[in-house]
Scaffold this motif. Structure first.
Motif, PDB file in Angstrom:
ATOM      1  N   PHE A   1      72.531  54.856  90.259  1.00  0.00           N
ATOM      2  CA  PHE A   1      73.574  55.534  90.701  1.00  0.00           C
ATOM      3  C   PHE A   1      73.156  56.573  91.747  1.00  0.00           C
ATOM      4  CE2 PHE A   1      75.423  59.948  89.986  1.00  0.00           C
ATOM      5  CZ  PHE A   1      76.964  59.314  90.275  1.00  0.00           C
TER       6      PHE A   1
ATOM      7  N   TYR B   1      75.856  60.559  80.523  1.00  0.00           N
ATOM      8  CA  TYR B   1      76.893  59.563  80.298  1.00  0.00           C
ATOM      9  C   TYR B   1      77.702  59.359  81.618  1.00  0.00           C
ATOM     10  CZ  TYR B   1      81.181  57.601  78.327  1.00  0.00           C
ATOM     11  OH  TYR B   1      82.041  56.878  78.403  1.00  0.00           O
ATOM     12  N   VAL B   2      78.108  60.549  82.343  1.00  0.00           N
ATOM     13  CA  VAL B   2      78.868  60.225  83.598  1.00  0.00           C
ATOM     14  C   VAL B   2      77.938  59.221  84.619  1.00  0.00           C
ATOM     15  CG1 VAL B   2      79.789  61.426  85.691  1.00  0.00           C
ATOM     16  CG2 VAL B   2      80.171  62.299  83.325  1.00  0.00           C
ATOM     17  N   MET B   3      76.708  59.782  84.837  1.00  0.00           N
ATOM     18  CA  MET B   3      75.825  58.952  85.877  1.00  0.00           C
ATOM     19  C   MET B   3      75.727  57.509  85.281  1.00  0.00           C
ATOM     20  SD  MET B   3      73.145  61.774  87.086  1.00  0.00           S
ATOM     21  CE  MET B   3      72.465  62.237  85.331  1.00  0.00           C
ATOM     22  N   ASN B   4      75.694  57.230  84.164  1.00  0.00           N
ATOM     23  CA  ASN B   4      75.625  55.825  83.490  1.00  0.00           C
ATOM     24  C   ASN B   4      76.563  54.994  83.833  1.00  0.00           C
ATOM     25  OD1 ASN B   4      73.009  54.978  81.684  1.00  0.00           O
ATOM     26  ND2 ASN B   4      72.944  57.066  81.745  1.00  0.00           N
ATOM     27  N   THR B   5      78.024  55.582  83.298  1.00  0.00           N
ATOM     28  CA  THR B   5      79.012  54.951  83.360  1.00  0.00           C
ATOM     29  C   THR B   5      79.951  55.065  84.617  1.00  0.00           C
ATOM     30  OG1 THR B   5      80.314  56.647  82.378  1.00  0.00           O
ATOM     31  CG2 THR B   5      79.234  55.148  80.907  1.00  0.00           C
ATOM     32  N   TRP B   6      79.774  55.721  85.678  1.00  0.00           N
ATOM     33  CA  TRP B   6      80.492  55.990  86.657  1.00  0.00           C
ATOM     34  C   TRP B   6      80.938  54.775  87.535  1.00  0.00           C
ATOM     35  CZ3 TRP B   6      83.246  59.981  88.509  1.00  0.00           C
ATOM     36  CH2 TRP B   6      83.921  59.845  89.759  1.00  0.00           C
ATOM     37  N   GLU B   7      79.854  53.836  87.965  1.00  0.00           N
ATOM     38  CA  GLU B   7      79.948  52.703  88.599  1.00  0.00           C
ATOM     39  C   GLU B   7      80.726  51.794  87.852  1.00  0.00           C
ATOM     40  OE1 GLU B   7      76.314  51.258  89.873  1.00  0.00           O
ATOM     41  OE2 GLU B   7      75.835  52.900  91.307  1.00  0.00           O
TER      42      GLU B   7
ATOM     43  N   PHE C   1      83.104  52.348  85.732  1.00  0.00           N
ATOM     44  CA  PHE C   1      84.624  52.751  85.845  1.00  0.00           C
ATOM     45  C   PHE C   1      85.119  52.520  86.982  1.00  0.00           C
ATOM     46  CE2 PHE C   1      83.637  55.578  82.077  1.00  0.00           C
ATOM     47  CZ  PHE C   1      84.531  55.115  80.995  1.00  0.00           C
ATOM     48  N   VAL C   2      84.313  52.853  88.029  1.00  0.00           N
ATOM     49  CA  VAL C   2      85.025  52.407  89.439  1.00  0.00           C
ATOM     50  C   VAL C   2      85.288  50.960  89.367  1.00  0.00           C
ATOM     51  CG1 VAL C   2      84.273  52.362  91.955  1.00  0.00           C
ATOM     52  CG2 VAL C   2      83.957  54.550  90.319  1.00  0.00           C
TER      53      VAL C   2
ATOM     54  N   VAL D   1      81.262  49.387  81.023  1.00  0.00           N
ATOM     55  CA  VAL D   1      81.439  50.568  80.367  1.00  0.00           C
ATOM     56  C   VAL D   1      80.987  50.683  78.950  1.00  0.00           C
ATOM     57  CG1 VAL D   1      83.267  52.301  79.793  1.00  0.00           C
ATOM     58  CG2 VAL D   1      83.472  50.913  82.155  1.00  0.00           C
TER      59      VAL D   1
ATOM     60  N   SER E   1      77.790  52.925  77.926  1.00  0.00           N
ATOM     61  CA  SER E   1      78.526  54.070  77.168  1.00  0.00           C
ATOM     62  C   SER E   1      77.519  54.477  75.618  1.00  0.00           C
ATOM     63  CB  SER E   1      79.961  54.085  76.669  1.00  0.00           C
ATOM     64  OG  SER E   1      80.617  54.101  77.921  1.00  0.00           O
TER      65      SER E   1
END
Length: 235
Positions: free
Chosen positions: A60, A119-125, A127-128, A135, A139
């Motif tokens: 990320f 959590y955000v940095m792990n799942t951002w790509e 989700f995009v 996800v 997660s």
């Protein structure tokens, strides 16, 4: 020795063993062993979960940077930065929970912020890209770490309360020896009750919080002390 005498001797031996097993120090030792096992398993899960997230966070942060470029190498620092802060908070809570010392609001905010950032940095790509499977995959580890980080503190507090409850159950309520974990000296239930009784005056409402303030007892013991003193006052 006849059958009745053998049974009587067995009963006496069983009673002696039971008395030792029910001794507050023996019970407390058993709970301490469970506490160590719980700590080891929770810490193992937390560390493994954070290790799993490290690669995702690096990807990320690195983005499209070429492998071994300055940005690519620096991206490996991001996850340890967040994880070390989280581990430091959890390690401190391990001690405060053991001695039943409440932490401030900023401690919980810092813990939640580091967990949310992970959590955000792990799942951002994922989700995009709208990749549901990715996800879910990315997660699970952060959410497990989050759940364990919240649960382990409460578990330690309850294990400490179990030591106190087991100590109180080792004899009559008024004479029960209550172990304040980590204290060098042992203080009896009657001693705490005497301190609260001496501090009470007509018009003072007997509550667990008031008992803790005037006697210095633990949260787990304050409710029983408040009930005992309230019964005396009403009598």
């Amino acid at each position: 020795m006849n059958r009745a005498q053998e049974l009587a001797r067995s009963a006496a031996e069983a009673a002696e063993v039971r008395a030792h097993l029910a001794h507050p120090d023996v019970v407390a030792l058993g709970i301490e062993r469970v506490r160590r096992q719980v700590d080891w398993m929770c810490w193992s899960g937390i560390v493994l979960g954070l290790a799993f997230t490290m690669t995702n966070v690096q990807q990320f942060a690195a983005g499209s940077a070429a492998a071994w470029s300055l940005r690519w190498v620096a991206a490996w620092v991001l996850d340890p930065t967040v994880s070390l802060v989280l581990l430091a908070i959890l390690r401190a809570e391990q001690v405060t929970a053991r001695y039943r010392v409440a932490t401030g609001a900023w401690v919980r905010r810092a813990k939640w912020f580091t967990l949310a950032a992970t959590y955000v940095m792990n799942t951002w790509e994922s989700f995009v890209a709208r990749d549901v499977a990715a996800v879910v995959l990315h997660s699970v580890p952060p959410l497990v770490v989050f759940a364990a980080a919240e649960a382990i503190t409460d578990l330690r507090d309850k294990l400490t309360e179990a030591v106190i409850a087991a100590s109180a159950a080792g004899g009559p309520v008024v004479n029960a020896e209550v172990h304040e974990v980590g204290a060098r000296s042992r203080k009896l239930f009657a001693d705490y009750l005497a301190d609260a009784r001496a501090a009470w005056s007509p018009g003072v409402e007997v509550t667990p919080a008031w008992v803790r303030e005037v006697s210095g007892c633990s949260r787990g013991l304050s409710s029983r002390l408040a009930r005992a003193l309230a019964d005396e006052v009403r009598a």
